[in-house]
Design a protein around this motif. Structure first.
Motif, PDB file in Angstrom:
ATOM      1  N   LEU A   8      40.409  44.798  50.278  1.00 41.93           N
ATOM      2  CA  LEU A   8      40.592  44.436  48.876  1.00 41.93           C
ATOM      3  C   LEU A   8      39.679  43.276  48.501  1.00 41.93           C
ATOM      4  O   LEU A   8      39.017  43.303  47.445  1.00 41.93           O
ATOM      5  CB  LEU A   8      42.057  44.072  48.631  1.00 41.93           C
ATOM      6  CG  LEU A   8      42.430  43.556  47.241  1.00 41.93           C
ATOM      7  CD1 LEU A   8      42.167  44.622  46.179  1.00 41.93           C
ATOM      8  CD2 LEU A   8      43.896  43.118  47.204  1.00 41.93           C
ATOM      9  N   ILE A  12      36.561  43.299  45.712  1.00 49.87           N
ATOM     10  CA  ILE A  12      36.458  42.318  44.619  1.00 49.87           C
ATOM     11  C   ILE A  12      35.079  41.668  44.625  1.00 49.87           C
ATOM     12  O   ILE A  12      34.448  41.488  43.576  1.00 49.87           O
ATOM     13  CB  ILE A  12      37.566  41.253  44.764  1.00 49.87           C
ATOM     14  CG1 ILE A  12      38.940  41.872  44.461  1.00 49.87           C
ATOM     15  CG2 ILE A  12      37.304  40.063  43.835  1.00 49.87           C
ATOM     16  CD1 ILE A  12      40.100  40.987  44.842  1.00 49.87           C
ATOM     17  N   ASP A  19      36.827  43.966  36.464  1.00 52.28           N
ATOM     18  CA  ASP A  19      38.187  43.940  36.981  1.00 52.28           C
ATOM     19  C   ASP A  19      38.404  45.163  37.859  1.00 52.28           C
ATOM     20  O   ASP A  19      38.213  46.304  37.423  1.00 52.28           O
ATOM     21  CB  ASP A  19      39.205  43.937  35.833  1.00 52.28           C
ATOM     22  CG  ASP A  19      39.201  42.619  35.072  1.00 52.28           C
ATOM     23  OD1 ASP A  19      38.942  41.582  35.704  1.00 52.28           O
ATOM     24  OD2 ASP A  19      39.454  42.632  33.850  1.00 52.28           O
ATOM     25  N   LEU A  20      38.787  44.935  39.087  1.00 51.44           N
ATOM     26  CA  LEU A  20      38.998  46.027  40.029  1.00 51.44           C
ATOM     27  C   LEU A  20      40.215  46.855  39.634  1.00 51.44           C
ATOM     28  O   LEU A  20      41.249  46.311  39.237  1.00 51.44           O
ATOM     29  CB  LEU A  20      39.199  45.451  41.440  1.00 51.44           C
ATOM     30  CG  LEU A  20      39.465  46.458  42.554  1.00 51.44           C
ATOM     31  CD1 LEU A  20      38.229  47.310  42.811  1.00 51.44           C
ATOM     32  CD2 LEU A  20      39.887  45.729  43.831  1.00 51.44           C
ATOM     33  N   ASP A  21      40.086  48.162  39.744  1.00 52.31           N
ATOM     34  CA  ASP A  21      41.223  49.071  39.549  1.00 52.31           C
ATOM     35  C   ASP A  21      42.068  49.011  40.812  1.00 52.31           C
ATOM     36  O   ASP A  21      41.857  49.771  41.760  1.00 52.31           O
ATOM     37  CB  ASP A  21      40.720  50.493  39.284  1.00 52.31           C
ATOM     38  CG  ASP A  21      41.853  51.503  39.148  1.00 52.31           C
ATOM     39  OD1 ASP A  21      43.037  51.095  39.083  1.00 52.31           O
ATOM     40  OD2 ASP A  21      41.553  52.719  39.125  1.00 52.31           O
ATOM     41  N   VAL A  22      43.028  48.076  40.834  1.00 48.46           N
ATOM     42  CA  VAL A  22      43.814  47.849  42.048  1.00 48.46           C
ATOM     43  C   VAL A  22      44.671  49.064  42.376  1.00 48.46           C
ATOM     44  O   VAL A  22      44.828  49.430  43.542  1.00 48.46           O
ATOM     45  CB  VAL A  22      44.684  46.587  41.901  1.00 48.46           C
ATOM     46  CG1 VAL A  22      45.496  46.343  43.176  1.00 48.46           C
ATOM     47  CG2 VAL A  22      43.815  45.376  41.602  1.00 48.46           C
ATOM     48  N   ALA A  26      44.304  50.973  45.859  1.00 49.43           N
ATOM     49  CA  ALA A  26      45.447  51.122  46.761  1.00 49.43           C
ATOM     50  C   ALA A  26      45.689  52.587  47.107  1.00 49.43           C
ATOM     51  O   ALA A  26      45.976  52.926  48.261  1.00 49.43           O
ATOM     52  CB  ALA A  26      46.688  50.508  46.130  1.00 49.43           C
ATOM     53  N   GLU A  33      49.842  49.732  44.760  1.00 51.46           N
ATOM     54  CA  GLU A  33      49.451  48.498  44.080  1.00 51.46           C
ATOM     55  C   GLU A  33      50.538  47.442  44.219  1.00 51.46           C
ATOM     56  O   GLU A  33      50.261  46.256  44.456  1.00 51.46           O
ATOM     57  CB  GLU A  33      49.162  48.771  42.604  1.00 51.46           C
ATOM     58  CG  GLU A  33      48.774  47.523  41.830  1.00 51.46           C
ATOM     59  CD  GLU A  33      48.543  47.771  40.352  1.00 51.46           C
ATOM     60  OE1 GLU A  33      48.085  46.841  39.665  1.00 51.46           O
ATOM     61  OE2 GLU A  33      48.843  48.898  39.882  1.00 51.46           O
ATOM     62  N   ARG A  37      49.759  43.788  45.887  1.00 47.35           N
ATOM     63  CA  ARG A  37      49.853  42.571  45.077  1.00 47.35           C
ATOM     64  C   ARG A  37      50.893  41.605  45.648  1.00 47.35           C
ATOM     65  O   ARG A  37      50.668  40.387  45.703  1.00 47.35           O
ATOM     66  CB  ARG A  37      50.184  42.909  43.626  1.00 47.35           C
ATOM     67  CG  ARG A  37      49.008  43.488  42.841  1.00 47.35           C
ATOM     68  CD  ARG A  37      49.348  43.638  41.377  1.00 47.35           C
ATOM     69  NE  ARG A  37      48.253  44.172  40.594  1.00 47.35           N
ATOM     70  CZ  ARG A  37      47.268  43.434  40.076  1.00 47.35           C
ATOM     71  NH1 ARG A  37      47.261  42.119  40.269  1.00 47.35           N
ATOM     72  NH2 ARG A  37      46.303  43.995  39.378  1.00 47.35           N
ATOM     73  N   LEU A  48      46.824  37.608  42.793  1.00 47.81           N
ATOM     74  CA  LEU A  48      45.512  38.235  42.921  1.00 47.81           C
ATOM     75  C   LEU A  48      44.644  37.932  41.713  1.00 47.81           C
ATOM     76  O   LEU A  48      43.451  37.632  41.854  1.00 47.81           O
ATOM     77  CB  LEU A  48      45.681  39.750  43.086  1.00 47.81           C
ATOM     78  CG  LEU A  48      44.400  40.582  43.163  1.00 47.81           C
ATOM     79  CD1 LEU A  48      43.551  40.155  44.351  1.00 47.81           C
ATOM     80  CD2 LEU A  48      44.737  42.062  43.236  1.00 47.81           C
ATOM     81  N   SER A  49      45.219  37.996  40.518  1.00 49.45           N
ATOM     82  CA  SER A  49      44.445  37.740  39.303  1.00 49.45           C
ATOM     83  C   SER A  49      43.885  36.323  39.288  1.00 49.45           C
ATOM     84  O   SER A  49      42.774  36.082  38.810  1.00 49.45           O
ATOM     85  CB  SER A  49      45.315  37.976  38.065  1.00 49.45           C
ATOM     86  OG  SER A  49      46.483  37.164  38.114  1.00 49.45           O
ATOM     87  N   ASP A 191      52.546  40.094  41.041  1.00 50.56           N
ATOM     88  CA  ASP A 191      51.765  38.999  41.615  1.00 50.56           C
ATOM     89  C   ASP A 191      52.637  37.818  42.032  1.00 50.56           C
ATOM     90  O   ASP A 191      52.152  36.861  42.624  1.00 50.56           O
ATOM     91  CB  ASP A 191      50.708  38.502  40.621  1.00 50.56           C
ATOM     92  CG  ASP A 191      49.507  39.427  40.544  1.00 50.56           C
ATOM     93  OD1 ASP A 191      49.212  40.079  41.565  1.00 50.56           O
ATOM     94  OD2 ASP A 191      48.878  39.502  39.483  1.00 50.56           O
TER      95      ASP A 191
END
Length: 289
Positions: A8, A12, A19-22, A26, A33, A37, A48-49, A191
């Protein structure tokens, strides 16, 4: 799990401007996700953000100091204007673009993270796995802030507002596991950001399909498996230490399990009259990884 978190981080770093498509990332790993997170925030000590924001501004600072036009840097890192970029930059570094350009600082750099597994086993984990049918949580709810350590005044206020007769009525409604009066946290930010809002319920578990009194709120919980962690000691410190250890010790040591979305539940088995100490069970919803 540690390998997934490091992948991950690599994803990034490949494009800090986007912005990564988490969720998609996943899914490609066969993870979720939600689990990524929650594990990231628990182990990294930040959402994460927030990590992405700090890394983005750390790399951007080098371009600012080098003399690159502010607008060019802003656009490269995903901002539509110099003003928006400047606000984000100041929020991380505590200084304006112009000041950093002129003086080369001050700057607050966020190093690239790398996760390593070190399980010391210094926290005793009295754990069992429970497989429960669907059930319903019924009780009184309030939106409260997430507090990582110490007592939560908003939760205390809710519980204190209920008369003794209401506590007794709730307890009489309990009809399935987890038994007794429960402390329930739902709708928690994935998060796990301190200060973010969650739904707290002071209530009980009743059988699925049971009639819930009209004056109580209800949360339907699907059938599934739960990791149940028992702890004893100073309250709420021992309970909060156990919750932290689920991420730092139990899940890394048990990679065949991962967290799934759902409420976390605390059952108080024994307590001192002043609640200074307690024996509790923390119920965390899990699924096979």
């Amino acid at each position: 799990m540690i390998a997934e978190l490091n992948q991950l981080i690599d994803a990034i770093e490949q494009d800090l401007a986007e912005d990564l498509d988490v969720a998609g990332f996943a899914a490609r790993l066969g993870a979720t996700e939600y689990h990524l997170r929650r594990m990231f925030s628990s182990l990294a000590g930040m959402p994460l953000s927030e990590y992405v924001r700090r890394r983005r501004m750390t790399v951007a600072a080098a371009a600012v100091v080098s003399g690159e036009p502010f607008l060019d840097v802003a656009v490269r890192f995903g901002y539509g204007s110099t003003e928006a970029f400047g606000r984000a930059f100041r929020a991380v570094h505590g200084a304006s673009l112009a000041l950093v350009r002129a003086d080369g600082g001050p700057l607050r750099s966020q190093p690239r993270l790398r996760f390593r597994l070190t399980v010391e086993g210094n926290t005793s984990m009295d754990t069992r796995i429970a497989d429960l049918p669907a059930f319903t949580l019924a009780g009184h709810t309030a939106r409260v802030p997430l507090i990582h350590r110490g007592a939560n005044p908003a939760i205390h206020e809710l519980i204190a507002s209920l008369p003794a007769e209401e506590h007794a009525r709730l307890k009489s409604l309990s009809s399935t596991e987890p038994a007794g009066l429960l402390q329930i946290s739902a709708d928690v930010d994935p998060d796990y950001r301190e200060g973010s809002e969650l739904t707290y319920m002071h209530g009980v578990a009743v059988a699925h399909g049971a009639t819930v009194p009209d004056d109580l709120d209800a949360i339907d919980v699907p059938a599934g498996q739960w990791a149940v962690f028992r702890s004893s000691g100073s309250y709420p410190d021992a309970l909060q230490d156990t919750y932290a250890a689920t991420a730092s010790e139990w899940f890394p040591s048990n990679p065949s399990w991962r967290m799934r979305p759902g409420p976390s539940i605390v059952a108080v088995l024994e307590r001192a009259d002043d609640f200074s100490t307690a024996t509790t069970e923390l119920w965390v919803p899990i699924e096979r990884a």
